[in-house]
Structure formats: C-alpha cells, structure tokens
Motif scaffolding. Structure first.
Motif, short mmCIF file in Angstrom:
data_model
loop_
_atom_site.label_atom_id
_atom_site.label_comp_id
_atom_site.label_asym_id
_atom_site.label_seq_id
_atom_site.Cartn_x
_atom_site.Cartn_y
_atom_site.Cartn_z
N ILE A 7 0.85 -1.21 0.00
CA ILE A 7 0.00 0.00 0.00
C ILE A 7 0.88 1.25 0.00
O ILE A 7 0.62 2.21 -0.72
CB ILE A 7 -0.97 -0.01 1.21
CG1 ILE A 7 -2.01 -1.12 1.04
CG2 ILE A 7 -1.65 1.35 1.37
CD1 ILE A 7 -2.95 -1.28 2.22
N HIS A 8 1.95 1.21 0.78
CA HIS A 8 2.81 2.40 0.85
C HIS A 8 3.49 2.68 -0.48
O HIS A 8 3.73 3.84 -0.82
CB HIS A 8 3.84 2.24 1.99
CG HIS A 8 3.19 2.32 3.35
ND1 HIS A 8 3.62 1.60 4.43
CD2 HIS A 8 2.12 3.02 3.79
CE1 HIS A 8 2.85 1.86 5.48
NE2 HIS A 8 1.93 2.72 5.10
N ILE A 9 3.76 1.63 -1.27
CA ILE A 9 4.32 1.88 -2.62
C ILE A 9 3.26 2.58 -3.47
O ILE A 9 3.54 3.49 -4.23
CB ILE A 9 4.74 0.54 -3.29
CG1 ILE A 9 5.92 -0.06 -2.53
CG2 ILE A 9 5.10 0.75 -4.76
CD1 ILE A 9 6.29 -1.48 -2.96
N ARG B 58 -5.06 8.33 12.46
CA ARG B 58 -3.63 8.23 12.75
C ARG B 58 -2.86 7.86 11.49
O ARG B 58 -3.39 7.12 10.64
CB ARG B 58 -3.36 7.24 13.89
CG ARG B 58 -3.89 5.86 13.65
CD ARG B 58 -3.73 4.96 14.87
NE ARG B 58 -4.69 5.21 15.93
CZ ARG B 58 -4.64 4.64 17.14
NH1 ARG B 58 -3.67 3.80 17.43
NH2 ARG B 58 -5.55 4.90 18.05
N THR B 59 -1.67 8.39 11.37
CA THR B 59 -0.84 8.00 10.23
C THR B 59 0.64 8.18 10.56
O THR B 59 0.99 9.01 11.40
CB THR B 59 -1.22 8.79 8.96
OG1 THR B 59 -0.60 8.17 7.83
CG2 THR B 59 -0.82 10.26 9.02
N THR B 60 1.47 7.37 9.91
CA THR B 60 2.91 7.42 10.13
C THR B 60 3.53 8.42 9.16
O THR B 60 3.49 8.18 7.95
CB THR B 60 3.54 6.03 9.85
OG1 THR B 60 2.66 5.01 10.35
CG2 THR B 60 4.92 5.92 10.46
N PRO B 61 4.07 9.54 9.64
CA PRO B 61 4.72 10.48 8.71
C PRO B 61 5.89 9.77 8.02
O PRO B 61 6.68 9.10 8.67
CB PRO B 61 5.23 11.60 9.63
CG PRO B 61 4.42 11.48 10.87
CD PRO B 61 4.11 10.02 11.02
P1 5GP Z 1 -0.24 4.60 7.94
O1 5GP Z 1 0.41 4.91 9.25
O2 5GP Z 1 0.77 4.32 6.85
O3 5GP Z 1 -1.24 5.64 7.51
O4 5GP Z 1 -1.10 3.27 8.15
C1 5GP Z 1 -0.58 1.97 8.00
C2 5GP Z 1 0.40 1.65 9.10
O5 5GP Z 1 -0.28 1.59 10.37
C3 5GP Z 1 1.04 0.27 8.96
O6 5GP Z 1 2.18 0.31 8.15
C4 5GP Z 1 1.38 -0.08 10.42
O7 5GP Z 1 2.58 0.54 10.80
C5 5GP Z 1 0.24 0.56 11.18
N1 5GP Z 1 -0.84 -0.42 11.43
C6 5GP Z 1 -2.00 -0.58 10.77
N2 5GP Z 1 -2.74 -1.56 11.29
C7 5GP Z 1 -2.04 -2.05 12.32
C8 5GP Z 1 -2.30 -3.07 13.29
O8 5GP Z 1 -3.33 -3.77 13.29
N3 5GP Z 1 -1.34 -3.27 14.22
C9 5GP Z 1 -0.19 -2.53 14.27
N4 5GP Z 1 0.69 -2.79 15.24
N5 5GP Z 1 0.07 -1.56 13.39
C10 5GP Z 1 -0.84 -1.32 12.42
#
Ligand code: 5GP
Length: 361
Positions: free
Chosen positions: A64-66, A96-99
C-alpha cells in the motif's frame, strides 16, 4: 444495521493507509502497473484477499505504501477516508498516520503531513472541523476550517490527527515524529500512536520519544499486546498511556493492572479475528471488559484492509454479545469521554448524542 448506520459514532483507532477504498487501491495499482513500477496482476489478488495473518497484513502495508507514496495521493486518500467515515455518521474521527520520508520524491515527514492536512481541507462532501479552537470559539488557524455549509443539514465531522511511530524506527526517527506533532498542533494534531509490526523493535527504543511527547502535553495511545510479550505489555501499562489498542494477549496480571488503571481500550473486533490474534469472536475480551464496565471503544483499525466499517463493528458486537439498541447507543456515547480533543469538542459531541437519543425508539 440501518439504525447503527444512522447512530452518531466516534472512531478513535483508524490508520489512514489501512482505511483506503479497495477501488482506489486498485486504480492506483493499475496506474503504477501501466508505468511499469509494479506488475498489476501480481498485486490485484493481494489487495482483494480477505483473510490475512498479522504477518501478511504488514506485507500488504508495504505494498500500500508503494501505491500511496506521493503527496497528491496522500491528499486524495485522506479526503476519501474522511468522507467515507462521515458517510456512516462518524461524528468524530481521530485519524492516525505514520509520517513518511522518501528522499527520492522530495517527501519529508513534514511534507507528508502537509499533504494529509491538504486532504482534510479538500473534504467537500461533508462539513469538517479539524483545527483546535480558541476560547472565543474561533479556530486557532482560521485558514483551516472547512465549514463550507455551516448551519445546514449537511453532515459534519470533527477530525483530529495522531502521528504514528512505526516500530521499525530508531529513537531519533521517533523523536522527529514527536517534534513534528508538536509543530503541527495548530493543525489538529493531538497525540502520538505507537504501531507497526509488533514483533519488530524494542519498547526501550521508543520510550525516550514517548516520554518527551508526554512532557510536552501530547496524548499517547499504544498498540499493546498484539503478540504474547508479557514484559512489554507490563512496561506499556506502567507507562500509563491515555489509551491502548487491541490488548489481545493479556494474562491475569495484565488484566488486573489494566482494570485498576482504567485505561480505555480501543477494541478492533474484525481486525483481531481476521489476523487470528483472537481465535474466535465469542471468546473476544470485549465481553469481559464490557461486563466489568471497563472503558472501551469499538474501532475499525483498518477499514479498507479488513473490509469493515464502524457500523459493522457495532453490528458484530451487538449480534455476538446480545446487546440491544440502547446499550449500543450508550457504548458509542461513552466513547466521547475517551477522545483526545478538548472539552469544547466533547460538549459539542455530547449535544449531538443528546439529540440523537431523543430519536431512539
Ligand atoms: P499509515 O500509518 O501508513 O497511515 O497506516 C498503515 C500503518 O499503520 C502500517 O504500516 C502499520 O505501521 C500501522 N498499522 C496498521 N494496522 C495495524 C495493526 O493492526 N497493528 C499494528 N501494530 N500496526 C498497524
């Protein structure tokens, strides 16, 4: 199901890149396939697959990130995700999202987050409030409230942001995310989440950044107990985060600690079942927590990846545990008490639930 759709709901555990529509993912994959970046036929079945182990879920996130790694796409998915939640009457969303940093396309963690904020600004199907307000009721930054149609019967959603630290990150990278969260408070960033593959990384790596976040007044939620790791679960509970997500592999000692601390739990039923972290819905710890009156909130986790919605999560809880309309409504309403936004937003939400309560038959 219809009344669950129309009931106001609060979503506190939703990952941006896990909440993308299948149709958008397929469209993005097709485009990258045409450009020769990926082979579309190789990824199509990965996107459409329904049952995935926790390990496979993290492999899917890498894909998905690609697909989503450019500013324009980040803006697009943010807009769509917010509009999708609003369409099922989610009235408050903590997204929530990972920058992410990607030097090859000039993306910094900050520019990634600016693209997310751009997506909030682009929301047009509903009214959106995504900036904190001053005591006079005006947004801190009045450029960023998109009250296109205030005062009408259009749906309205409050959106606030949490920045995620990925467990693959170093202490320095985690600290960078916390500093970014502090810089972006005026854009509705309220806190920090720790997520990512639970078998990767050590609690001690993230602790300095989480302690700094707390000192600076950010709120914290932790993915806790997704795999059996007694030591880490106890360290996390001792840290006393404002909320925890999942809480699947707790034993007696951890349940005791959790219950005495009254830390609210973000429960993600479908996610736990699909990833097999809980073997069967009827033994899910929702029942134990609910029956002991422990604070909890039903959430989707990754509505795209797990093909769910907040309404479906409520329906699953109601049908599995025999809860009626009024109990489900109360469950949705009590979640207002666990949001990270300020008292002004809480009061607005309580007002929305009070109005909705009168319409319950
Ligand atoms: P993003 O932060 O890229 O918007 O959303 C996807 C990211 O959220 C994933 O790469 C992962 O780091 C985190 N994530 C999504 N679902 C889960 C989950 O069920 N458990 C954990 N530990 N992390 C998750």
């Amino acid at each position: 199901m219809e009344w669950l759709m129309s009931m106001p709901k609060v979503e506190l555990h939703a990952h941006l890149n896990g909440s993308i529509r299948d149709s958008t993912l397929l469209e993005l994959a097709r485009l990258l396939g045409e450009k020769g970046v990926i082979v579309f036929s190789d990824v199509e079945h990965v996107i459409m697959k329904n049952d995935r182990s926790l390990h496979e879920v993290f492999k899917l996130f890498d894909l998905i990130h690609i697909l989503t790694t450019d500013h324009k796409t980040v803006t697009r998915i943010t807009k769509e995700v917010v509009e999708d939640f609003a369409s099922e009457n989610v009235v408050y969303l903590e997204l929530r999202t990972t920058p992410k940093r990607n030097d090859s396309i000039g993306m910094s963690k900050r520019s990634y987050m600016e693209a997310v904020v751009e997506g909030l600004r682009a929301v047009s199907a509903v009214d959106i409030d995504f900036a904190p307000h001053n005591t006079d009721g005006n947004p801190v930054n009045d450029m960023i409230t998109n009250d296109i149609c205030n005062g009408t019967t259009r749906k309205k959603i409050y959106v606030r942001l949490l920045l995620s630290i990925d467990r693959r990150e170093t202490t320095e990278a985690a600290m960078e995310t916390v500093k970014l969260a502090l810089e972006m408070r005026d854009f509705g960033v309220l806190g920090i989440d720790l997520s990512g593959n639970p078998i990767v990384g050590e609690w001690s790596t993230f602790l300095p950044a989480l302690e700094f976040a707390r000192e600076q007044g950010l709120q914290i939620t932790l993915h806790c107990g997704e795999v059996p790791n007694k030591k880490e679960i106890n360290s996390m509970l001792d840290f006393l985060p404002q909320r925890v997500g999942h809480a699947c592999f707790f034993q007696e000692e951890e349940w005791k600690k959790l219950k005495s601390s009254k830390i609210p739990v973000e429960i993600c039923l479908t996610s736990n079942i699909r990833t097999n972290t809980i073997s069967s819905i009827d033994i899910h710890h929702f029942a134990n927590l609910y029956n002991s009156n422990h604070p909890l909130v039903l959430c989707t986790d990754d509505s795209g990846v797990f093909s769910t919605t907040v309404s479906k999560e409520y329906h699953l809880a109601a049908s599995t545990f025999g809860l009626g309309k009024w109990e489900m409504f109360q469950l949705a309403k009590t979640a207002v008490g666990f949001i990270f936004a300020d008292d002004g937003v809480k009061q607005d939400l309580e007002g929305i639930f009070d109005v909705a309560a009168k319409k319950l038959d």
